[in-house]
Scaffold this active site. Structure first.
Site, PDB file in Angstrom:
ATOM      1  N   TYR A  95       0.803  -1.226   0.000  1.00 28.92           N
ATOM      2  CA  TYR A  95       0.000   0.000   0.000  1.00 28.92           C
ATOM      3  C   TYR A  95       0.837   1.279   0.000  1.00 28.92           C
ATOM      4  CZ  TYR A  95      -2.382  -4.014   1.936  1.00 28.92           C
ATOM      5  OH  TYR A  95      -2.808  -5.305   2.160  1.00 28.92           O
ATOM      6  N   HIS A  96       1.917   1.269  -0.786  1.00 28.70           N
ATOM      7  CA  HIS A  96       2.812   2.425  -0.856  1.00 28.70           C
ATOM      8  C   HIS A  96       3.024   2.894  -2.288  1.00 28.70           C
ATOM      9  CE1 HIS A  96       4.784   0.590   3.024  1.00 28.70           C
ATOM     10  NE2 HIS A  96       3.627   1.183   3.287  1.00 28.70           N
ATOM     11  N   PRO A  97       1.965   3.097  -3.090  1.00 27.24           N
ATOM     12  CA  PRO A  97       2.178   3.536  -4.478  1.00 27.24           C
ATOM     13  C   PRO A  97       2.621   4.997  -4.544  1.00 27.24           C
ATOM     14  CG  PRO A  97      -0.169   3.532  -3.977  1.00 27.24           C
ATOM     15  CD  PRO A  97       0.523   2.928  -2.779  1.00 27.24           C
TER      16      PRO A  97
END
Length: 538
Positions: free
Chosen positions: A473-475
């Site tokens: 969840y780190h785009p």
């Protein structure tokens, strides 16, 4: 059409900060458009409640990626916050700034003002760090950072001991002089409640007469006069509305929504826009490209001693921890799922860590599709050790597939699409087993559940992590910052190349991903970006 000095699109990790800083003097009027609703929800405020918000459409965009060959054709679930506070209202709350080398690389790539010495003062100004002020940590800022070292589960201490026996150093502060080693994660909570960007920044700003926040307001188009952004068109309660910006329009929608809105507004790859019948305002091939994300996987074991499974799963356990939380704002519900973790190198020849660890004192091997049963874990005692790559070389893109702003964009991740990403992940999962073989952990293991003891060959290990890995969840980087418009979307002052009156201030501007969780750096980007806006405003 009402006019405001600034229109901020998105009230997430960066947008909340931007709204607060631009309005603080009282000189400027600020309109904030948030597609979601209020963050005043129990499972948003309760730290471990993000197991409930993980799929909740009331607070979550619930994106899905394109089927990914690197993940054996799987389509990954991408939770992103659709609520005041954005993803800081539904994330795991781990406070990691990134490594000093990350920011020095940004600066050395031509982004003046973004080196470690430039961003450190911003990080310190943001923080109210419970561990105390040092030359690297801040006190007195809006974001309360909790030191959980005294509250961790006994099994987390076993993890730390095993990590040291496996060759890692004990690191008392991942935001200190070095990231490398194993330790306890600092998290963004205060008095047992989540410290989101909305709580830290937006809620205080909303008390000012010069700030207006419109919720359930989906920005659909940036309005231009020539090459200057002058306002925003948005949908609210089924009605099309618009507002004008006297000074600037500032996009803070994050790595999905910011490139999407630019493309919908005629700023993006010419071929894409022409094919969808969108008039071109400014052709920029880089909008939506350069997508980077951290990919992670868990290894899970059955334990011979109780884990949090035995207290979080049964009804009486839920009653106990619920009462503990409601009465005392303490216990497992007041913490993150990731109590401990660390950073390590898969190869001693590397100059710095390239992998991140996460230790979870529970297991969720048996979730149904559409579930993240943190609050209802497995019926047996279990725990997991997870990891994710820190600076993968695989690149993807986010592109609209319709001129309709309500149609989700196409998210193409291309996970594990380079040999180097596959090779380092193979080394990393082997290290997980080495760590679990150390006596402090090995002594309490009855069985490896995932991937299972039969998975031993390199080919099988690669097949397994392709099958079971997914986003952590780190785009970032879909509107990346750089001095050259041919390879970036915004310049070092975060203005969109080739246009005026328009900036992007969020994680999409990261030139490259950072080493670790991205929320702290997203908040810092909002802080620095707002400072630049104020400096440039006459």
């Amino acid at each position: 059409m009402q006019t405001f000095d600034f229109i901020v699109v998105g009230s997430g990790s960066a947008g909340s900060v931007v709204a607060e800083r631009l309005s603080a003097s009282g000189r400027h009027t600020v309109l904030v458009l948030e597609a979601g609703g209020s963050d005043r929800r129990f499972f948003v405020q309760m730290p471990l409640g993000y197991g409930k918000t993980f799929h909740d459409p009331a607070v979550n965009w619930n994106y899905s990626t394109e089927p990914d060959p690197g993940l054996l054709g799987a389509s990954d679930h991408w939770p992103r916050g659709k609520v005041m506070g954005g993803s800081s209202s539904i994330n795991a709350m781990v406070w990691i700034r990134g490594a000093a080398e990350d920011f020095d690389a940004w600066r050395d790539a031509g982004n003046v003002g973004w080196g470690w010495s430039d961003v450190l003062p911003a990080f310190k100004a943001i923080e109210e760090n419970q561990a105390g002020a040092t030359d690297l940590r801040g006190r007195g800022g809006p974001v309360h950072v909790t030191d959980n070292s005294k509250n961790i589960h006994p099994l987390t201490r076993r993890f730390l001991a095993a990590a040291q026996q496996a060759g890692m150093v004990l690191n008392q502060d991942f935001n200190g002089s070095s990231q490398e080693g194993a330790g306890v994660y600092q998290i963004t909570t205060r008095d047992g409640r989540r410290m989101s960007a909305a709580r830290a920044f937006l809620r205080p700003a909303m008390k000012r007469a010069n700030v207006r926040v419109e919720t359930h307001a989906l920005a659909t188009k940036i309005l231009f006069e020539g090459s200057r952004a002058v306002g925003i068109e948005y949908l609210q309660n089924g009605q099309k509305k618009s507002a004008r910006a006297g000074s600037e329009v500032i996009l803070c929608g994050g790595s999905v929504n910011s490139p999407q809105l630019l493309q919908l507004s005629g700023v993006g790859p010419a071929g894409l826009l022409t094919g969808l019948g969108i008039p071109i305002v400014h052709a920029s091939d880089q909008v939506g490209r350069n997508l980077q994300d951290h990919q992670g996987i868990n290894y899970t074991w059955k334990a011979t001693v109780p884990t949090l499974n035995q207290i979080l799963r049964p009804w009486w356990g839920k009653l106990v921890v619920g009462a503990q939380y409601l009465l005392l704002r303490s216990g497992p519900l007041s913490m993150s799922m990731n109590q401990g973790g660390g950073f390590f190198r898969t190869d001693a020849a590397r100059t710095r860590p390239n992998m991140q660890l996460y230790f979870q004192v529970f297991s969720t091997v048996l979730p149904k599709r559409g579930e993240r049963p943190i609050l209802s874990p497995d019926p047996f005692p279990g725990f997991s050790i997870g990891l994710s790559n820190c600076r993968p070389s695989s690149r993807g893109e986010i592109m609209i597939q319709s001129a309709d702003p309500t149609v989700y964009p196409r998210i193409t991740v291309n996970a594990f699409s380079t040999e180097s990403d596959v090779a380092e992940m193979l080394d990393a999962v082997k290290y997980l087993r080495k760590l679990a073989a150390m006596p402090p952990i090995a002594d309490i293991i009855s069985e490896e559940v995932l991937p299972g003891a039969s998975i031993t060959s390199d080919a099988d290990l690669i097949q397994d992590f392709r099958k079971r890995s997914g986003t952590v969840y780190h785009p970032v980087s879909t509107c990346r910052m750089g001095s050259d418009p041919a390879t970036s979307v915004v310049g070092p002052r975060l203005r969109v190349h080739g246009l005026s009156g328009l900036r992007v201030i969020d994680a999409s501007i990261f030139p490259d991903n950072i080493t670790g969780n991205t929320n702290a750096t997203s908040i810092m980007t909002g802080w620095k970006g707002a400072g630049m806006v104020l400096e440039d405003t006459q």
